[in-house]
Design an enzyme around this catalytic site. Structure first.
Site, PDB file in Angstrom:
ATOM      1  N   CYS A 105     -19.671  79.207  29.980  1.00  0.00           N
ATOM      2  CA  CYS A 105     -18.707  79.842  29.070  1.00  0.00           C
ATOM      3  C   CYS A 105     -17.284  79.687  29.595  1.00  0.00           C
ATOM      4  CB  CYS A 105     -19.048  81.314  28.859  1.00  0.00           C
ATOM      5  SG  CYS A 105     -19.151  82.284  30.387  1.00  0.00           S
ATOM      6  N   HIS A 114     -18.738  87.362  31.246  1.00  0.00           N
ATOM      7  CA  HIS A 114     -18.826  86.347  30.192  1.00  0.00           C
ATOM      8  C   HIS A 114     -17.430  86.105  29.632  1.00  0.00           C
ATOM      9  CE1 HIS A 114     -20.407  83.982  26.923  1.00  0.00           C
ATOM     10  NE2 HIS A 114     -19.887  84.797  26.021  1.00  0.00           N
TER      11      HIS A 114
END
Length: 438
Positions: free
Chosen positions: A87, A380
């Site tokens: 990510c 994230h």
């Protein structure tokens, strides 16, 4: 019409066919094509002037109407598959592919590959990636080739462990910068210490450091290139100033509520004079003695795209932690107060404050925000990107959803990307774009 540059896959195919016919005629006299080593067919090739054929003229005659871009226009909005803790890469790719001038560079086939092994060229792969994301294909793209090249050229990012998005951004810009040689052939850089590749043209700014002797007030000045500005936050080990009481006004979406720190506050701290102390005495070039001094950083030259990095991850001898302090940032930013030409000066011993008159050349518009959710050990990355002038979307790996301006401005913020509203017309520089174009 939005006055933006247009990339059309049908016109691209026609151009390739016409170019192929032209190359057959020029093969005996031209060596231009043989010098192109790019591994992607049709990429980086110099197209001849397009002369319409009779069938094409007939088609144009039957289709005289111009296409109007609808508000639901989604070309360029394409998710990226997470290949295992990637990510950090996906959010930066979304920000780069929505950087207006960088997008126009790659979609106009401006790259000229000169690497002996084109399959290892990161710029060639980015060119392919831009074409994929702007192809109109709605299914998420798998950026496995990009990840492989990142592992080859930036080995500290290799593997499937969690990585830092800011570290990836700097590594990617560095590799792209090194692989762009050949794109600026025949151009003269405005600074002899820089090249004139597309990365330098867009992202490189000049950071000025002034060290002032406290005895004779002599000033030693150095100017270094920079791709981003890293900013300290309240709550870190570094000292931060208290908020000025009573500031409750709002400017272009940036909150000035007491207790809330703003991007402008962070920039003020970054550019304020800093006393280096008695333990850091330097030899003054003017009075030739070791004296205490002050140091001040300002922007000598502003980049086309300004990237601000909030130092949210703190690593010290005592602890490792993430700073979650909310920082308010605006949709529009004026960098005039932080220029070297606007810094505090002394005239006849008296402190003179800068007169921050409006300067459109120093004004920026926000177009991308990278956020980090979670802790230092487990988190994230996602990003917000601006699309079609005033629409915002959240990019969460393969999933892209509509977002509001409030969603963007209320986000925590880790990396902020701003684009200049007005570009100075300089020879052999990037093309001027009106604010409506991005």
């Amino acid at each position: 019409m939005c006055k933006d540059y247009v990339y059309d896959i049908d016109i691209e195919q026609i151009a390739k066919e016409e170019q192929g016919e032209a190359l057959k005629l020029q093969a005996s006299t031209s060596t231009e094509v043989s010098q192109q080593q790019c591994s992607v067919p049709g990429l980086g090739e110099k197209y001849p002037t397009w002369e319409t054929t009779k069938p094409e003229l007939e088609l144009l005659g039957h289709n005289p109407r111009r296409r109007r871009i609808a508000s639901s226009f989604t070309i360029g909005l394409r998710g990226l598959i997470n290949l295992g803790n990637t990510c950090f890469m996906n959010c930066i790719v979304q920000a780069l592919t929505h950087t207006p001038i960088l997008r126009d560079f790659f979609l106009s086939d401006r790259h000229r590959c000169e690497m002996p092994s084109p399959e290892l060229c990161l710029v060639c792969e980015m060119s392919s990636l831009f074409r994929e994301l702007y192809s109109g294909n709605p299914s998420p793209h798998v950026p496995y080739k990009l990840l492989h090249l990142v592992w080859i050229h930036a080995r500290h990012l290799a593997g499937y462990r969690q990585q830092d998005a800011h570290e990836f951004l700097i590594a990617a810009l560095d590799v792209l910068h090194r692989h762009c040689k050949g794109d600026d052939v025949g151009k003269v850089a405005s600074n002899p210490n820089h090249c004139n590749c597309i990365i330098d043209q867009i992202f490189t700014g000049g950071l000025q450091s002034d060290v002032t002797c406290q005895a004779c007030h002599g000033v030693s000045t150095t100017i270094d290139p920079c791709w981003d500005i890293s900013l300290d936050l309240p709550g870190s080990c570094t000292s931060f100033w208290p908020m000025s009481p009573g500031r409750e006004s709002s400017l272009n979406g940036e909150s000035h509520i007491p207790g809330i720190t703003t991007l402008t506050d962070c920039l003020r701290r970054f550019t304020r004079p800093e006393h280096l102390g008695s333990s850091a005495k330097i030899k003054c070039g003017s009075c030739q003695s070791y004296q205490e001094s002050t140091k001040q950083l300002t922007m000598k030259k502003l980049p086309v795209v300004a990237c601000f990095h909030f130092k949210r991850f703190e690593h010290s001898a005592k602890q490792r932690r993430k700073i979650t302090t909310y920082i308010s940032f605006p949709l529009e930013l004026d960098m005039t107060p932080f220029m070297a030409s606007s810094k505090e000066t002394r005239v006849n011993g008296q402190l003179q404050l800068p007169t921050n008159s409006a300067n459109n050349e120093n004004k920026y518009s926000l177009f991308a925000v990278v956020n980090h959710q979670g802790t230092l050990e487990s988190g994230h990355y996602t990003s917000f990107i601006r699309h079609h002038r005033d629409q915002w979307f959240k990019c969460d790996d393969a999933v892209i959803t509509k977002a509001s301006i409030k969603d963007v401005l209320d986000s925590e913020g880790y990396l902020l990307f701003y684009h200049k509203q007005v570009l100075e017309p300089e020879p052999e520089k990037v093309k001027e774009m009106t604010p409506q174009a991005y």
